[in-house]
Write an enzyme that holds these catalytic residues in place. Structure first.
Site, PDB file in Angstrom:
ATOM      1  N   HIS A   1     -14.098 -12.537  -1.790  1.00 20.63           N
ATOM      2  CA  HIS A   1     -15.191 -10.629  -1.020  1.00 20.63           C
ATOM      3  C   HIS A   1     -16.245 -11.742  -1.661  1.00 20.63           C
ATOM      4  CE1 HIS A   1     -11.752  -7.843  -2.838  1.00 20.63           C
ATOM      5  NE2 HIS A   1     -11.510  -9.124  -2.239  1.00 20.63           N
TER       6      HIS A   1
ATOM      7  N   SER B   1      -9.878  -8.598   2.966  1.00 25.11           N
ATOM      8  CA  SER B   1     -10.638  -8.146   2.274  1.00 25.11           C
ATOM      9  C   SER B   1     -12.085  -8.962   2.370  1.00 25.11           C
ATOM     10  CB  SER B   1     -10.996  -8.086   0.710  1.00 25.11           C
ATOM     11  OG  SER B   1      -9.203  -7.075   0.235  1.00 25.11           O
TER      12      SER B   1
END
Length: 171
Positions: free
Chosen positions: A143, A81
């Site tokens: 992220h 991610s």
């Protein structure tokens, strides 16, 4: 399988790379593969297949480093991610480096999605939200770190002069 995860309490050198390819469950893998397909293709359009691999790895390392430096030592990093967020940022910013109507339009459409995703991560991090994926807490810091790595990578690449075209070299 957990030996491939990046264990912040006692990381082993290979885990900095292997955690980018290990996932908590099939849905986690499927989501990341979908975004890799979509945003990887946008990066591939401008940087080629090698560029996608380089962006993925560098942004993934940036994501892991951000999570490692800013999270508790009990944290375990797993998944792509953070690297995907780097691809988000890179795909939009690379389209802004040249004046081309098609690319500018793409950057506006993609940019809205990317900004929305990044702001959602900031809000979740500041709000202490704890989403779970496969029994593991989602790392909003990873992220954001991946997105920041993508921004820094594009900033660096736009400052490096392009190699001379071989057609322009004298024989």
């Amino acid at each position: 399988m957990t030996a491939l995860y990046l264990h912040h309490s006692h990381p082993v050198w290979w885990q900095w790379v292997t955690h980018l390819f290990a996932h908590a469950n099939l849905q986690h893998l499927s989501n990341n593969l979908f975004f890799l397909l979509v945003f990887g293709r946008f990066v591939e359009d401008t940087e080629g297949a090698g560029g996608v691999v380089a962006v993925y790895l560098l942004c993934g390392l940036g994501a892991g480093l951000a999570s490692f430096l800013l999270s508790s030592r009990a944290t375990v990093s797993v998944g792509a991610s953070g690297a995907i967020f780097g691809l988000f940022a890179t795909s939009v910013l690379l389209r802004l480096t040249s004046f081309n109507w098609r690319r500018l339009l793409e950057s506006l459409v993609l940019g809205q999605f990317v900004v929305q995703q990044v702001l959602g991560e900031v809000k979740a991090q500041l709000g202490g939200g704890s989403l779970m994926a496969g029994g593991l807490k989602v790392s909003h810091l990873a992220h954001l770190g991946g997105a920041l790595a993508g921004v820094l990578l594009v900033a660096l690449l736009t400052r490096v002069p392009a190699p001379p075209n071989s057609a322009q070299l004298p024989p």
